[in-house]
Design a protein around this motif. Structure first.
Motif, PDB file in Angstrom:
ATOM      1  N   GLY A  71       0.707  -1.145  -0.131  1.00  0.00           N
ATOM      2  CA  GLY A  71       0.017   0.146  -0.143  1.00  0.00           C
ATOM      3  C   GLY A  71       0.859   1.168   0.048  1.00  0.00           C
ATOM      4  N   LEU A  72       1.916   1.298   0.909  1.00  0.00           N
ATOM      5  CA  LEU A  72       2.911   2.525   0.691  1.00  0.00           C
ATOM      6  C   LEU A  72       3.428   2.476  -0.538  1.00  0.00           C
ATOM      7  CD1 LEU A  72       4.305   2.025   4.218  1.00  0.00           C
ATOM      8  CD2 LEU A  72       2.950   3.792   3.384  1.00  0.00           C
ATOM      9  N   GLU A  73       3.772   1.312  -1.115  1.00  0.00           N
ATOM     10  CA  GLU A  73       4.493   1.367  -2.566  1.00  0.00           C
ATOM     11  C   GLU A  73       3.465   2.232  -3.284  1.00  0.00           C
ATOM     12  OE1 GLU A  73       5.324   0.175  -6.434  1.00  0.00           O
ATOM     13  OE2 GLU A  73       3.533  -0.439  -5.201  1.00  0.00           O
ATOM     14  N   ARG A  74       2.188   1.916  -3.438  1.00  0.00           N
ATOM     15  CA  ARG A  74       1.272   2.256  -4.247  1.00  0.00           C
ATOM     16  C   ARG A  74       1.179   3.872  -3.914  1.00  0.00           C
ATOM     17  NH1 ARG A  74       1.798  -1.674  -5.929  1.00  0.00           N
ATOM     18  NH2 ARG A  74       0.359  -3.373  -6.827  1.00  0.00           N
ATOM     19  N   LEU A  75       1.022   4.010  -2.734  1.00  0.00           N
ATOM     20  CA  LEU A  75       1.095   5.644  -2.529  1.00  0.00           C
ATOM     21  C   LEU A  75       2.439   6.430  -3.215  1.00  0.00           C
ATOM     22  CD1 LEU A  75      -0.207   5.712   1.157  1.00  0.00           C
ATOM     23  CD2 LEU A  75      -1.267   6.374  -1.001  1.00  0.00           C
ATOM     24  N   ALA A  76       3.633   5.957  -3.123  1.00  0.00           N
ATOM     25  CA  ALA A  76       4.828   6.182  -3.850  1.00  0.00           C
ATOM     26  C   ALA A  76       4.618   6.483  -5.218  1.00  0.00           C
ATOM     27  CB  ALA A  76       6.083   5.525  -3.409  1.00  0.00           C
ATOM     28  N   GLU A  77       3.808   5.299  -5.911  1.00  0.00           N
ATOM     29  CA  GLU A  77       3.549   5.656  -7.246  1.00  0.00           C
ATOM     30  C   GLU A  77       2.622   6.768  -7.796  1.00  0.00           C
ATOM     31  OE1 GLU A  77       1.830   2.028  -8.865  1.00  0.00           O
ATOM     32  OE2 GLU A  77       3.443   0.728  -8.185  1.00  0.00           O
ATOM     33  N   LEU A  78       1.533   6.873  -6.823  1.00  0.00           N
ATOM     34  CA  LEU A  78       0.851   8.265  -6.944  1.00  0.00           C
ATOM     35  C   LEU A  78       1.545   9.274  -6.887  1.00  0.00           C
ATOM     36  CD1 LEU A  78      -2.438   6.918  -5.079  1.00  0.00           C
ATOM     37  CD2 LEU A  78      -1.979   6.953  -7.680  1.00  0.00           C
ATOM     38  N   VAL A  79       2.302   9.746  -6.125  1.00  0.00           N
ATOM     39  CA  VAL A  79       3.139  10.589  -5.881  1.00  0.00           C
ATOM     40  C   VAL A  79       4.246  10.941  -7.181  1.00  0.00           C
ATOM     41  CG1 VAL A  79       5.185  11.885  -4.548  1.00  0.00           C
ATOM     42  CG2 VAL A  79       3.361  10.767  -3.492  1.00  0.00           C
ATOM     43  N   ILE A  80       4.857   9.928  -7.675  1.00  0.00           N
ATOM     44  CA  ILE A  80       5.516   9.879  -8.713  1.00  0.00           C
ATOM     45  C   ILE A  80       4.560  10.136 -10.082  1.00  0.00           C
ATOM     46  CG2 ILE A  80       6.809   8.460 -10.504  1.00  0.00           C
ATOM     47  CD1 ILE A  80       7.911   7.174  -7.661  1.00  0.00           C
ATOM     48  N   ALA A  81       3.418   9.424 -10.202  1.00  0.00           N
ATOM     49  CA  ALA A  81       2.665   9.798 -11.294  1.00  0.00           C
ATOM     50  C   ALA A  81       2.216  11.349 -11.370  1.00  0.00           C
ATOM     51  CB  ALA A  81       1.489   8.707 -11.067  1.00  0.00           C
ATOM     52  N   ARG A  82       1.835  11.841 -10.207  1.00  0.00           N
ATOM     53  CA  ARG A  82       1.224  13.224 -10.360  1.00  0.00           C
ATOM     54  C   ARG A  82       2.363  14.055 -10.878  1.00  0.00           C
ATOM     55  NH1 ARG A  82      -2.568  13.312  -4.976  1.00  0.00           N
ATOM     56  NH2 ARG A  82      -4.385  12.425  -5.944  1.00  0.00           N
ATOM     57  N   ARG A  83       3.651  13.692 -10.298  1.00  0.00           N
ATOM     58  CA  ARG A  83       4.824  14.565 -10.580  1.00  0.00           C
ATOM     59  C   ARG A  83       4.916  14.625 -12.244  1.00  0.00           C
ATOM     60  NH1 ARG A  83       9.809  12.439  -8.677  1.00  0.00           N
ATOM     61  NH2 ARG A  83       9.577  11.185 -10.654  1.00  0.00           N
ATOM     62  N   ASN A  84       4.944  13.232 -12.656  1.00  0.00           N
ATOM     63  CA  ASN A  84       4.974  13.010 -14.299  1.00  0.00           C
ATOM     64  C   ASN A  84       4.137  13.462 -14.805  1.00  0.00           C
ATOM     65  OD1 ASN A  84       7.261  11.783 -13.356  1.00  0.00           O
ATOM     66  ND2 ASN A  84       6.833   9.662 -13.701  1.00  0.00           N
ATOM     67  N   ALA A  85       2.897  13.608 -14.712  1.00  0.00           N
ATOM     68  CA  ALA A  85       1.616  14.014 -15.026  1.00  0.00           C
ATOM     69  C   ALA A  85       1.723  15.345 -15.566  1.00  0.00           C
ATOM     70  CB  ALA A  85       0.350  13.778 -14.447  1.00  0.00           C
ATOM     71  N   ARG A  86       2.467  16.239 -14.377  1.00  0.00           N
ATOM     72  CA  ARG A  86       2.589  17.668 -14.709  1.00  0.00           C
ATOM     73  C   ARG A  86       3.407  17.871 -15.765  1.00  0.00           C
ATOM     74  NH1 ARG A  86       2.200  17.880  -9.074  1.00  0.00           N
ATOM     75  NH2 ARG A  86       4.306  17.844  -9.043  1.00  0.00           N
ATOM     76  N   TRP A  87       4.600  17.089 -15.833  1.00  0.00           N
ATOM     77  CA  TRP A  87       5.878  17.053 -16.676  1.00  0.00           C
ATOM     78  C   TRP A  87       5.128  16.601 -18.008  1.00  0.00           C
ATOM     79  CZ3 TRP A  87       7.774  13.896 -20.195  1.00  0.00           C
ATOM     80  CH2 TRP A  87       8.960  14.139 -20.982  1.00  0.00           C
ATOM     81  N   SER A  88       4.286  15.773 -18.246  1.00  0.00           N
ATOM     82  CA  SER A  88       3.870  15.276 -19.614  1.00  0.00           C
ATOM     83  C   SER A  88       2.895  16.504 -20.081  1.00  0.00           C
ATOM     84  CB  SER A  88       3.086  14.069 -19.360  1.00  0.00           C
ATOM     85  OG  SER A  88       3.989  12.971 -19.155  1.00  0.00           O
ATOM     86  N   LEU A  89       2.024  16.868 -19.294  1.00  0.00           N
ATOM     87  CA  LEU A  89       0.850  17.815 -19.721  1.00  0.00           C
ATOM     88  C   LEU A  89       1.587  19.295 -19.807  1.00  0.00           C
ATOM     89  CD1 LEU A  89      -1.905  17.078 -16.857  1.00  0.00           C
ATOM     90  CD2 LEU A  89      -1.738  16.556 -19.329  1.00  0.00           C
ATOM     91  N   GLU A  90       2.864  19.611 -19.527  1.00  0.00           N
ATOM     92  CA  GLU A  90       3.219  20.899 -19.793  1.00  0.00           C
ATOM     93  C   GLU A  90       3.972  20.703 -20.957  1.00  0.00           C
ATOM     94  OE1 GLU A  90       6.209  21.334 -16.505  1.00  0.00           O
ATOM     95  OE2 GLU A  90       4.910  22.136 -15.143  1.00  0.00           O
ATOM     96  N   ARG A  91       4.064  19.625 -21.573  1.00  0.00           N
ATOM     97  CA  ARG A  91       4.715  19.268 -22.891  1.00  0.00           C
ATOM     98  C   ARG A  91       3.668  18.666 -23.958  1.00  0.00           C
ATOM     99  NH1 ARG A  91       7.865  18.991 -19.067  1.00  0.00           N
ATOM    100  NH2 ARG A  91      10.053  19.679 -18.878  1.00  0.00           N
ATOM    101  N   GLY A  92       2.395  18.972 -23.401  1.00  0.00           N
ATOM    102  CA  GLY A  92       1.377  18.890 -24.638  1.00  0.00           C
ATOM    103  C   GLY A  92       0.773  17.494 -24.555  1.00  0.00           C
TER     104      GLY A  92
END
Length: 174
Positions: A12-33
């Motif tokens: 479960g903690l690993e999943r939470l870490a994934e969500l943190v990484i995913a949110r950061r990566n989503a911002r990066w991706s969305l900033e690049r279209g």
């Protein structure tokens, strides 16, 4: 059973870490279209994966499922292997890894790590499948393993189609 709860909590903690990484990566991706696809099935994936983490220990407690070493230890090894494969995918994809389908148009397909040679197009989903049946079976929660596996097969069929369509539409790999 207490060690099994610790294992479930660690996942479960690993999943939470994934969500943190995913949110950061989503911002990066969305900033690049980046383009988000598959928003209709994503909430069901969240529910299913949460159900796996809740269902396995509940089944163990309510149905008094025993730990069978001949089954439990090999399944634990598969859980660990699935985590290793998942994180290999996360590291290899870098900022392009996400729990959602977000594709930045024009970026080539990643061909390193577990994606090398194209023999396994979706290795992260292999990790999900293995973990989905192995984690409950560590402590013989076979009902949870079967229900998750069947529902996950349906969702992954939708997800892989969605991802392949999104990659093709964005020109990935061309």
């Amino acid at each position: 059973m207490s060690w099994y709860l610790v294992l479930i909590l660690l996942i479960g903690l690993e999943r939470l870490a994934e969500l943190v990484i995913a949110r950061r990566n989503a911002r990066w991706s969305l900033e690049r279209g980046g383009v988000v696809s598959g928003q209709g099935h994503y909430p069901w994936m969240v529910v299913l994966h949460t159900g796996l983490l809740a269902g396995a220990p509940l089944e163990v407690a309510l149905a008094d499922r025993p730990f069978l070493p001949a089954l439990g230890w090999p399944m634990l090894a598969l859980v660990v292997a699935a985590q290793a494969l998942r994180w290999w995918c996360v590291v290899t994809l870098g900022r392009r890894w996400n729990t959602q389908v977000i594709v930045v148009p024009g970026l080539p397909l990643v061909i390193g790590g577990p994606y090398r040679h194209g023999w396994l197009r979706h290795p992260n989903y292999v990790a999900v499948v293995v973990e989905g049946f192995a984690l409950p079976l560590v402590h013989t929660a076979w009902v949870t393993a079967v229900v998750f596996t069947v529902l996950n097969a349906v969702l992954l069929t939708i997800r892989v189609r969605c991802e392949n369509t999104a990659l093709a539409a964005a020109g990935a790999g061309s």
